[in-house]
Write a protein that holds these residues in place. Structure first.
Motif, PDB file in Angstrom:
ATOM      1  N   ILE A   1       4.649 -33.521 114.856  1.00 26.46           N
ATOM      2  CA  ILE A   1       3.856 -32.406 114.369  1.00 26.46           C
ATOM      3  C   ILE A   1       2.386 -32.739 114.604  1.00 26.46           C
ATOM      4  O   ILE A   1       2.025 -33.917 114.749  1.00 26.46           O
ATOM      5  CB  ILE A   1       4.099 -32.116 112.872  1.00 26.46           C
ATOM      6  N   TYR A   2       1.568 -31.702 114.658  1.00 21.49           N
ATOM      7  CA  TYR A   2       0.139 -31.943 114.862  1.00 21.49           C
ATOM      8  C   TYR A   2      -0.528 -32.229 113.532  1.00 21.49           C
ATOM      9  O   TYR A   2      -0.304 -31.542 112.534  1.00 21.49           O
ATOM     10  CB  TYR A   2      -0.539 -30.739 115.514  1.00 21.49           C
ATOM     11  N   ASN A   3      -1.360 -33.279 113.524  1.00 24.74           N
ATOM     12  CA  ASN A   3      -2.076 -33.673 112.328  1.00 24.74           C
ATOM     13  C   ASN A   3      -3.567 -33.443 112.540  1.00 24.74           C
ATOM     14  O   ASN A   3      -4.187 -34.101 113.380  1.00 24.74           O
ATOM     15  CB  ASN A   3      -1.805 -35.148 112.007  1.00 24.74           C
ATOM     16  N   LEU A   4      -4.108 -32.501 111.800  1.00 30.03           N
ATOM     17  CA  LEU A   4      -5.505 -32.118 111.995  1.00 30.03           C
ATOM     18  C   LEU A   4      -6.463 -33.259 111.655  1.00 30.03           C
ATOM     19  O   LEU A   4      -7.489 -33.437 112.313  1.00 30.03           O
ATOM     20  CB  LEU A   4      -5.818 -30.883 111.144  1.00 30.03           C
ATOM     21  N   ALA A   5      -6.129 -34.036 110.644  1.00 31.72           N
ATOM     22  CA  ALA A   5      -7.027 -35.097 110.197  1.00 31.72           C
ATOM     23  C   ALA A   5      -7.220 -36.169 111.261  1.00 31.72           C
ATOM     24  O   ALA A   5      -8.320 -36.698 111.452  1.00 31.72           O
ATOM     25  CB  ALA A   5      -6.490 -35.729 108.911  1.00 31.72           C
ATOM     26  N   THR A   6      -6.143 -36.496 111.975  1.00 30.40           N
ATOM     27  CA  THR A   6      -6.225 -37.523 113.011  1.00 30.40           C
ATOM     28  C   THR A   6      -6.458 -36.945 114.406  1.00 30.40           C
ATOM     29  O   THR A   6      -6.637 -37.689 115.375  1.00 30.40           O
ATOM     30  CB  THR A   6      -4.929 -38.358 113.039  1.00 30.40           C
ATOM     31  N   ARG A   7      -6.413 -35.621 114.507  1.00 33.94           N
ATOM     32  CA  ARG A   7      -6.564 -34.923 115.784  1.00 33.94           C
ATOM     33  C   ARG A   7      -5.508 -35.390 116.786  1.00 33.94           C
ATOM     34  O   ARG A   7      -5.763 -35.540 117.984  1.00 33.94           O
ATOM     35  CB  ARG A   7      -7.957 -35.126 116.373  1.00 33.94           C
ATOM     36  N   ASP A   8      -4.311 -35.613 116.281  1.00 35.28           N
ATOM     37  CA  ASP A   8      -3.259 -36.162 117.150  1.00 35.28           C
ATOM     38  C   ASP A   8      -1.898 -35.730 116.629  1.00 35.28           C
ATOM     39  O   ASP A   8      -1.773 -35.192 115.532  1.00 35.28           O
ATOM     40  CB  ASP A   8      -3.351 -37.689 117.156  1.00 35.28           C
ATOM     41  N   PHE A   9      -0.881 -35.988 117.442  1.00 35.57           N
ATOM     42  CA  PHE A   9       0.493 -35.722 117.030  1.00 35.57           C
ATOM     43  C   PHE A   9       1.060 -36.963 116.354  1.00 35.57           C
ATOM     44  O   PHE A   9       0.807 -38.094 116.791  1.00 35.57           O
ATOM     45  CB  PHE A   9       1.354 -35.337 118.238  1.00 35.57           C
ATOM     46  N   VAL A  10       1.806 -36.750 115.293  1.00 37.49           N
ATOM     47  CA  VAL A  10       2.410 -37.848 114.548  1.00 37.49           C
ATOM     48  C   VAL A  10       3.905 -37.596 114.426  1.00 37.49           C
ATOM     49  O   VAL A  10       4.361 -36.444 114.436  1.00 37.49           O
ATOM     50  CB  VAL A  10       1.778 -37.991 113.137  1.00 37.49           C
TER      51      VAL A  10
END
Length: 306
Positions: free
Chosen positions: A295-304
């Motif tokens: 899923i996309y994680n806005l805080a890390t600007r990456d997929f986790v």
């Protein structure tokens, strides 16, 4: 068959650096070129589109000239996979060329388009001009305060700004009415350069992934995609990259009970071949387990990982 040549010259420390670019038209519709009397290479086919004419190059069977996510995953991780379906939909060849539609000049494995101010092609060209071979392929171009300028007869002129790339379009493809010598020669320069310089190919990947990463961050804020599955994010990124839909259509599709199906229907009547490729590539990535786990994680600007 006819042939045309163009020599460019640039003096660095008193030593001329130059490329002699020649091209010929064969079989009525195929342009071939050579640089400095080297091996002949294919530039593009003459094609018509609506009221315009231009070049198209989607040909090539050399593996090193085609984007391969497996080669770049070690450096870029999941992002090398994330851009894969779009790359396949855009031609995937580092020398993919299109000069016949409203963009007037698109190039690279992701078809960076020259008509957008501060867009992907402009970003790409700025980076290209910093490579060691830039002075040989485009000796009349330079960066001035971060903008692409042309130097002609000792006079500098900006080719792009925050509001327009019209001078840049004129430099690469003066009109859609006909295929000009300038258009063929500029295409030949880029094609020969990328086919013979690994640094150029690697730059395309670096620029492409950086653009997608930055864009995904903005899409996540615009469409509330924090925590959204990777497949949904990928389709939205592809829609926006091609420009086949505006915000209302995307937002409406996201509100549907099956957003993936709804998003894939956007543009399917106008671009059936492209959507077909996109669907196949997404299916294959889901089948091999690449997609569907993040899923996309806005805080890390990456997929986790989920």
């Amino acid at each position: 068959m006819f042939a045309v040549s163009s020599r460019t010259m640039f003096y660095s420390m008193g030593v001329p650096l130059m490329k002699l670019v020649s091209f010929s038209l064969k079989q009525g519709s195929k342009y071939y070129g050579n640089v400095d009397n080297g091996p002949t290479f294919f530039i593009g086919s003459r094609v018509s589109y609506r009221d315009g004419k231009g070049l198209m190059n989607l040909s090539g069977d050399d593996p090193k000239q085609r984007y391969d996510r497996n080669v770049f995953r070690g450096k870029y991780g999941f992002w090398a996979d994330f851009i894969h379906p779009t790359a396949m939909s855009e031609g995937a060849l580092f020398h993919t060329l299109n000069t016949y539609d409203r963009a007037r000049f698109t190039f690279s494995f992701l078809q960076f388009a020259a008509h957008v101010p501060d867009g992907d092609f402009v970003i790409y060209l700025r980076r290209l001009l910093a490579l060691p071979l830039a002075a040989e392929y485009f000796p009349d171009l330079k960066l001035v305060n971060g903008r692409v300028h042309r130097v002609r007869d000792g006079v500098e002129a900006a080719l792009e700004s925050a509001t327009t790339t019209e001078p840049l379009l004129d430099y690469f493809n003066p009109t859609l009415k006909e295929i000009e010598d300038t258009e063929v020669i500029q295409a030949a320069r880029l094609i020969h350069w990328v086919q013979n310089d690994v640094a150029h190919r690697e730059l395309q990947i670096e620029v492409g992934i950086k653009i997608f990463k930055n864009a995904m961050f903005h899409y996540a804020k615009r469409y509330a995609l924090d925590g959204t599955k990777d497949v949904v994010c990928l389709i939205i990124a592809d829609i926006r990259h091609q420009g086949r839909a505006r915000d209302p259509e995307i937002i409406h599709a996201l509100s549907e009970s099956d957003p993936i199906s709804a998003l894939l229907k956007i543009g399917d009547s106008q671009y059936p071949d492209r959507i077909k490729v996109l669907v196949k590539e997404i299916h294959d990535l889901r089948e091999d387990g690449t997609l569907g786990k993040r899923i996309y994680n806005l805080a890390t600007r990456d997929f986790v990982l989920i």
